[in-house]
Design a protein around this motif. Structure first.
Motif, PDB file in Angstrom:
ATOM      1  N   ALA A 159       6.362   3.854   8.906  1.00  0.00           N
ATOM      2  CA  ALA A 159       5.734   4.192  10.176  1.00  0.00           C
ATOM      3  C   ALA A 159       4.241   3.912  10.059  1.00  0.00           C
ATOM      4  O   ALA A 159       3.654   4.053   8.976  1.00  0.00           O
ATOM      5  N   VAL A 160       3.639   3.494  11.179  1.00  0.00           N
ATOM      6  CA  VAL A 160       2.203   3.219  11.155  1.00  0.00           C
ATOM      7  C   VAL A 160       1.446   4.511  10.838  1.00  0.00           C
ATOM      8  O   VAL A 160       1.706   5.551  11.437  1.00  0.00           O
ATOM      9  N   GLY A 161       0.548   4.437   9.864  1.00  0.00           N
ATOM     10  CA  GLY A 161      -0.231   5.624   9.507  1.00  0.00           C
ATOM     11  C   GLY A 161       0.451   6.515   8.484  1.00  0.00           C
ATOM     12  O   GLY A 161      -0.092   7.542   8.098  1.00  0.00           O
ATOM     13  N   SER A 162       1.656   6.103   8.031  1.00  0.00           N
ATOM     14  CA  SER A 162       2.362   6.983   7.084  1.00  0.00           C
ATOM     15  C   SER A 162       1.987   6.641   5.645  1.00  0.00           C
ATOM     16  O   SER A 162       1.494   5.557   5.355  1.00  0.00           O
ATOM     17  N   ASP A 163       2.222   7.557   4.741  1.00  0.00           N
ATOM     18  CA  ASP A 163       1.933   7.370   3.323  1.00  0.00           C
ATOM     19  C   ASP A 163       3.157   6.847   2.589  1.00  0.00           C
ATOM     20  O   ASP A 163       4.244   7.404   2.737  1.00  0.00           O
ATOM     21  N   ILE A 164       2.984   5.828   1.777  1.00  0.00           N
ATOM     22  CA  ILE A 164       4.095   5.292   0.989  1.00  0.00           C
ATOM     23  C   ILE A 164       4.673   6.389   0.107  1.00  0.00           C
ATOM     24  O   ILE A 164       5.887   6.525  -0.048  1.00  0.00           O
ATOM     25  N   GLU A 165       3.766   7.211  -0.424  1.00  0.00           N
ATOM     26  CA  GLU A 165       4.140   8.312  -1.311  1.00  0.00           C
ATOM     27  C   GLU A 165       5.248   9.191  -0.725  1.00  0.00           C
ATOM     28  O   GLU A 165       6.118   9.688  -1.419  1.00  0.00           O
ATOM     29  N   TYR A 166       5.164   9.389   0.588  1.00  0.00           N
ATOM     30  CA  TYR A 166       6.112  10.307   1.220  1.00  0.00           C
ATOM     31  C   TYR A 166       7.298   9.610   1.885  1.00  0.00           C
ATOM     32  O   TYR A 166       8.163  10.263   2.460  1.00  0.00           O
ATOM     33  N   ASP A 204      10.853   7.929   2.426  1.00  0.00           N
ATOM     34  CA  ASP A 204      12.118   8.084   1.698  1.00  0.00           C
ATOM     35  C   ASP A 204      12.568   6.727   1.166  1.00  0.00           C
ATOM     36  O   ASP A 204      12.073   5.678   1.599  1.00  0.00           O
ATOM     37  N   GLU A 205      13.489   6.726   0.216  1.00  0.00           N
ATOM     38  CA  GLU A 205      13.883   5.494  -0.476  1.00  0.00           C
ATOM     39  C   GLU A 205      14.439   4.462   0.491  1.00  0.00           C
ATOM     40  O   GLU A 205      14.166   3.272   0.376  1.00  0.00           O
ATOM     41  N   MET A 206      15.265   4.926   1.451  1.00  0.00           N
ATOM     42  CA  MET A 206      15.890   4.004   2.403  1.00  0.00           C
ATOM     43  C   MET A 206      14.823   3.260   3.199  1.00  0.00           C
ATOM     44  O   MET A 206      14.884   2.045   3.380  1.00  0.00           O
ATOM     45  N   THR A 207      13.853   4.015   3.687  1.00  0.00           N
ATOM     46  CA  THR A 207      12.794   3.420   4.500  1.00  0.00           C
ATOM     47  C   THR A 207      12.003   2.409   3.679  1.00  0.00           C
ATOM     48  O   THR A 207      11.700   1.307   4.141  1.00  0.00           O
ATOM     49  N   LEU A 208      11.706   2.800   2.447  1.00  0.00           N
ATOM     50  CA  LEU A 208      10.920   1.932   1.576  1.00  0.00           C
ATOM     51  C   LEU A 208      11.707   0.652   1.256  1.00  0.00           C
ATOM     52  O   LEU A 208      11.146  -0.462   1.267  1.00  0.00           O
ATOM     53  N   ALA A 209      13.010   0.805   1.015  1.00  0.00           N
ATOM     54  CA  ALA A 209      13.859  -0.359   0.725  1.00  0.00           C
ATOM     55  C   ALA A 209      13.869  -1.307   1.930  1.00  0.00           C
ATOM     56  O   ALA A 209      13.756  -2.525   1.792  1.00  0.00           O
ATOM     57  N   ARG A 210      13.966  -0.728   3.127  1.00  0.00           N
ATOM     58  CA  ARG A 210      13.978  -1.549   4.340  1.00  0.00           C
ATOM     59  C   ARG A 210      12.626  -2.216   4.555  1.00  0.00           C
ATOM     60  O   ARG A 210      12.544  -3.347   5.041  1.00  0.00           O
ATOM     61  N   ALA A 211      11.568  -1.538   4.198  1.00  0.00           N
ATOM     62  CA  ALA A 211      10.226  -2.111   4.346  1.00  0.00           C
ATOM     63  C   ALA A 211      10.058  -3.297   3.394  1.00  0.00           C
ATOM     64  O   ALA A 211       9.421  -4.297   3.742  1.00  0.00           O
ATOM     65  N   MET A 212      10.667  -3.203   2.197  1.00  0.00           N
ATOM     66  CA  MET A 212      10.620  -4.295   1.227  1.00  0.00           C
ATOM     67  C   MET A 212      11.402  -5.493   1.760  1.00  0.00           C
ATOM     68  O   MET A 212      10.904  -6.626   1.783  1.00  0.00           O
ATOM     69  N   GLN A 213      12.642  -5.228   2.200  1.00  0.00           N
ATOM     70  CA  GLN A 213      13.494  -6.307   2.729  1.00  0.00           C
ATOM     71  C   GLN A 213      12.802  -7.037   3.883  1.00  0.00           C
ATOM     72  O   GLN A 213      12.905  -8.245   4.021  1.00  0.00           O
ATOM     73  N   GLY A 214      12.097  -6.312   4.699  1.00  0.00           N
ATOM     74  CA  GLY A 214      11.522  -6.903   5.914  1.00  0.00           C
ATOM     75  C   GLY A 214      10.095  -7.375   5.733  1.00  0.00           C
ATOM     76  O   GLY A 214       9.409  -7.664   6.707  1.00  0.00           O
ATOM     77  N   ARG A 215       9.626  -7.453   4.493  1.00  0.00           N
ATOM     78  CA  ARG A 215       8.226  -7.796   4.259  1.00  0.00           C
ATOM     79  C   ARG A 215       7.896  -9.184   4.801  1.00  0.00           C
ATOM     80  O   ARG A 215       8.750 -10.077   4.799  1.00  0.00           O
ATOM     81  N   GLN A 216       6.678  -9.359   5.248  1.00  0.00           N
ATOM     82  CA  GLN A 216       6.280 -10.635   5.840  1.00  0.00           C
ATOM     83  C   GLN A 216       5.049 -11.188   5.164  1.00  0.00           C
ATOM     84  O   GLN A 216       4.192 -10.440   4.695  1.00  0.00           O
ATOM     85  N   GLU A 217       4.947 -12.532   5.163  1.00  0.00           N
ATOM     86  CA  GLU A 217       3.823 -13.199   4.547  1.00  0.00           C
ATOM     87  C   GLU A 217       2.562 -12.945   5.364  1.00  0.00           C
ATOM     88  O   GLU A 217       2.602 -12.924   6.579  1.00  0.00           O
ATOM     89  N   MET A 218       1.457 -12.739   4.632  1.00  0.00           N
ATOM     90  CA  MET A 218       0.195 -12.472   5.343  1.00  0.00           C
ATOM     91  C   MET A 218      -0.662 -13.721   5.451  1.00  0.00           C
ATOM     92  O   MET A 218      -0.548 -14.619   4.646  1.00  0.00           O
TER      93      MET A 218
END
Lengths: 199, 199
Positions: free
Chosen positions: B176-183, B185-199
């Protein structure tokens, strides 16, 4: 964009209730749209009826449909004892206990300098008048809550009533039945010590 | 002893609302008695009106006073994109974003074997009919929630719609925008990795 007007209005009404914020009110409004028409009609009627048909007993201040209320009307009840409570809900708590058969008086609040609640805002004048006119009352049991305001109100009432040679008592404070000493707060434990009784 | 009937009935009505138990309902009922008569009347009318004047749009299933709803009527909206959501509240969320000007379709739930919700219980037949008849629609955006049921429903719909040569997309999942990676959950983080985009 807004929701359709009827739902916006219902959200607004739900939000007027205590403890219900915008999100919760929206959820309740959508839930209402999906409810049976019969239940919604019942709900609307119950709202109107609660406001129209209920009032506070002129003698004791309890909530009632009749005037005076059922308890004040009932001459078979013990006319010597009177319990003073903060709210009509407290009357119900005592009645559920099913061991007390005396009278009640509902203050509708407690003295509170922070909220600006003075003796004039409470049902106190009618209590004193009642004690004067109703000479059978020999004991007034002060059952305001065990909060700072509740204690102060009990103290205030006690000073007003005692000169009339009426016995004034306060509910015992101590450990709740079934509770663990380990989890009791210091104030409760201190009161339980003060009020200890010989076995 | 019971409370007077009007208050008992009101407590009962409040208790029919989701998440409101006996204690809370009692508190709300007493609060209602102390409310302004005008506010109570407004509340009762809002209940009746929400039930009587609102219904679900026959085209998209969104909540509306009109038939069809404001959005379905509006020919200036982009007729090529259609977002599928679970609830009318989700439509409001997209409209508030103020960046999407296409169409919607409200399922009124998700597939759920545990609750026994099958495709027939959802607004799915009307979606398929709509896609067939409304040939301008070139993209269906599946915006069911990121829950197990929401994902399963999106998968099911995707399989139904794809054969019709319509582009089917799913909202991106990630941090989520403004959220901390630290907090996160694993599922969200895994999905964020899968959906990563080139900058």
């Amino acid at each position: 964009m807004q929701y359709p007007e009827p739902i916006e209005k219902l959200i607004e009404s739900y939000m007027r209730l205590p403890g219900i914020g915008n999100k919760n009110a929206t959820r309740l409004a959508f839930y209402t749209v999906d409810m049976d028409e019969e239940d919604v009609t019942k709900f609307a009627k119950a709202l109107i009826s609660a406001k129209r048909d209920l009032h506070y007993c002129q003698i004791c201040g309890n909530i009632t449909e009749d005037e005076p209320c059922e308890i004040c009307q009932d001459q078979t009840r013990d006319q010597h004892q009177l319990i003073v409570v903060e709210q009509p809900k407290d009357v119900m708590a005592f009645e559920k206990m099913n061991e007390y058969h005396g009278l009640y008086h509902v203050l509708h609040g407690v003295l509170s300098p922070t909220d600006g609640t003075t003796p004039d805002d409470l049902n106190i004048a009618s209590l004193l008048k009642r004690l004067q006119e109703h000479e059978e009352i020999t004991e007034v049991i002060l059952a305001t809550n065990a909060t700072t305001e509740g204690e102060a109100t009990a103290m205030y009432l006690s000073r007003l009533i005692k000169p009339a040679q009426i016995k004034v008592t306060r509910l015992a404070h101590g450990l709740a039945v079934g509770s663990d000493i380990e989890y009791a707060d210091e104030m409760t434990l201190a009161r339980a010590m003060q009020g200890r009784q010989e076995m």
